[in-house]
Write a protein that holds these residues in place. Sequence first.
Motif, mmCIF file in Angstrom:
data_model
loop_
_atom_site.group_PDB
_atom_site.id
_atom_site.type_symbol
_atom_site.label_atom_id
_atom_site.label_comp_id
_atom_site.label_asym_id
_atom_site.label_seq_id
_atom_site.Cartn_x
_atom_site.Cartn_y
_atom_site.Cartn_z
ATOM 1 N N ILE A 1 7.609 32.756 35.249
ATOM 2 C CA ILE A 1 7.787 34.265 36.000
ATOM 3 C C ILE A 1 7.885 35.626 35.245
ATOM 4 N N GLN A 2 9.356 35.480 34.794
ATOM 5 C CA GLN A 2 9.678 36.411 34.252
ATOM 6 C C GLN A 2 9.356 36.786 32.333
ATOM 7 N N HIS A 3 8.520 35.936 32.078
ATOM 8 C CA HIS A 3 7.454 35.899 30.957
ATOM 9 C C HIS A 3 6.892 36.499 31.063
ATOM 10 N N ASN A 4 6.261 35.764 32.604
ATOM 11 C CA ASN A 4 4.703 36.749 33.030
ATOM 12 C C ASN A 4 5.051 38.058 32.828
ATOM 13 N N ASN A 5 6.285 38.586 33.908
ATOM 14 C CA ASN A 5 6.516 39.867 34.696
ATOM 15 C C ASN A 5 6.780 40.755 33.088
ATOM 16 N N CYS A 6 7.303 40.498 32.338
ATOM 17 C CA CYS A 6 8.213 41.160 31.184
ATOM 18 C C CYS A 6 6.261 41.201 30.015
ATOM 19 N N MET A 7 5.883 39.840 30.365
ATOM 20 C CA MET A 7 4.150 40.214 29.287
ATOM 21 C C MET A 7 3.463 41.719 30.604
ATOM 22 N N PHE A 8 3.456 41.190 31.661
ATOM 23 C CA PHE A 8 2.451 42.158 32.430
ATOM 24 C C PHE A 8 2.975 44.103 32.172
ATOM 25 N N ILE A 9 4.534 43.951 32.121
ATOM 26 C CA ILE A 9 4.863 45.526 32.157
ATOM 27 C C ILE A 9 4.640 45.995 30.608
ATOM 28 N N ALA A 10 4.905 45.255 30.120
ATOM 29 C CA ALA A 10 4.273 45.380 28.208
ATOM 30 C C ALA A 10 2.941 45.620 28.417
#
Length: 771
Positions: free
Chosen positions: A533-542
């Motif tokens: 989820i943290q991986h997806n969060n960072c990619m979503f923000i980026a």
Amino acid sequence: MSSFVTEVLASSGKLEKDDLACKISKLSRKVEETKEEVTDMINKKYIEFIPSMEGAEELLDQVESVSKDIDLLKSCIENEVQQNLHDAVTEYAKLKQQLEKNTAVIDLLQHLQEFDTAIEEYHRALQEKNYVVAAKQHGKARASVNALKAWKDSELPLVRSLSSEITIQRENLIYHLGEEWQKLAVWKLPSTKTELTSVKSFLKTALHLNRGGSKGDESVPHALLPSILQALSIQGELHKKIKLFGQVLFKYMLKPLIIYPSLVVEVSSQAEQETVLSLQCTETKADHPDPSQVYTKVLTVLKTLHEHVFDGSIDEKKVSEILGDLIWEEMSECIIRECLVHSIPTNSSQLAEYSEVIKQTEDFEGSLKKMGYLAGDSADLLKYARNVNCHFASKKCQDVIVAARKLMTSEMHNTVKITPEYKLSIPKLPSPSGGEKERKESCKKSGHYDQQSLENEKQLSPSTLCLPVCRISESVHQLMDLAIQTLSEAVGSSPQCAVQLFYTVRNIFHLFYDVVPTYHKDNFLKLPHLAAIQHNNCMFIAHHLLTLGFQFKPHLPLKDGVAYFVDLVPGFRRLGARCFMAQMNIQKAEMLERLSTARNFSNLDDEDNYSVASKAIRQVIHQLRRLGKVWQDVLPVNIYCKAIGTLLNTAISELINKIMMLEDISNMDGERLRTLCQTITEEGPLVFNPLPDENKNKKYQEEVPVYVKKWMTLKEISMVLNANLQEIVDRWAEGKGPLALAFSCNEMKSLIRALFKNTERRAAALAKIVK
């Protein structure tokens, strides 16, 4: 001085005044005559050239005679006159010293007389309660004592007694003034044991003000208050009294009225000249006091004090000004901290309504200046109120950062699904100035072109540059909404406020970068689900930071060259990848640890060894299945397949390496090793379940060789373990077959030596394993 010396000499009887004058006169005439004769002789000798040798010799004798007379007279003066002069000066000095001593004694007696007179007047004025006269007379008495102390014999017992008396009388005067001051302002305060933490603890506070004493006290003059204040000022005690009064006033009355909205002040009269200020409680639902209510309550207290106590001047300075200087700084800070801060609008649309608070603040300070509590150039509250735009921005930024941090530290398990159709909910922004006009003019100029002819025949897919299907934390979704809401707020704000809000949004993402990996560090390492989820969060923000700045750029007053948010994109991508790779490394380590229990896959003809090896393989498969379930519908499909494929490839590589290290593989060992390899080839594809729908997962299960590099190598080694020498040579196909793609010559030869005994056939087969 010459007459004085002459008188002294005359009184001595040694030289008569007339005789001395006569001799000097005769000598002067003789000198003049000699001078004339010498002059005449020189004229005749050097001008008229008349020989006069004899006359010159006579004149020379005459000059020598006159010189001798002068020397005699000089000797007389030095021997007799100077001696008499010295005696006269000594006698004069003694007389002068005696005169100075007499004068000092007279001054001493005069100071004693002044002290006695001042003390008598002091006692009379004190008895009549004329405190100003008493204070002044005490000052005169103190000045007399100080003058006596300056005398050379100031250690006399009399002076010490007078000093003690003046100190006693000063304390007596201050005591009487203190008693009168306490009658003017009588406090009724809560018990010292009571904690001042609630409204109820202040309800016992009351202040009784008495301007002119009690009704029946006829000895008290009408102007008692100014007399007390003036006397305290003369004694240097007024500032101390007002300071202590101001501290009590602020702590027990003004500060509670400012802090608690339910507290009000009540003014009542109990006697003809007595007024009472008391605190009462009213019902209210407000959490923070309204500025207008605070101003009204404070003015009620200060106006009542001004009417009864502080409406006067001391040495051209108002008494109210003294009190104001002592309490204003602390009171203004309290009003700002407890009242004005909370009155700052939370939305830019409410800023226009704040002008009413500014006017109320201006009227409040104007009333204080009129009464003298506030200096003419002091406007702390008004400056704060007028700077509402800056305070609004600061408060808004603070609230945004607090809300953002709360989201960052909240649980991450709750997720929302992101699809390619997802778009940020950016509100409609006003058109940039001049933009619409320029667009219309541009359309007019290019109107003769066919719009369809400008389009490319081949169009990009609507899903181009869209995020793949995945799940992100609900808190991150709310965080992005908060950033957009703040930027939208900046669009309609003043330039200064807009810039501050823009950089606050940047600070939100900087804060995420620093806080989230630290706060959730343990969970990211322990829970694969949260790491994904943290991986997806960072990619979503980026992903959204790439375009977020440009969507608001035309509406923000920022200088050219500002990076907006694009510069943050690489950092967020690295952050997400780093977090997920840390979890991948943990999973790899667990997998290798399980495979390490297989005893290097050797001697599998032993049931115990085979059981341990089989268990290790099944544990690895189980671990991959569990991860597949955890990451299912969370990670994007391509990331999911790469992650599961990488882990499966790690297990296969470890198994192949262990097999290649075996030096002797019996038939039983070969069969059981082949069984273990078949277990992986049969169950390995089943761990690829990126989607909840099983039917859609078959596609990805068939593409296992794409994601597992060693998949074909595993299949080839499984075939070799059950093949004869001819089949192996045929599959090698002189270095062009599938075996040659999976193994090197040395690896293949080593495997053949382990599987087959040393025979001519094996030697012939080894000779054919070349490239």
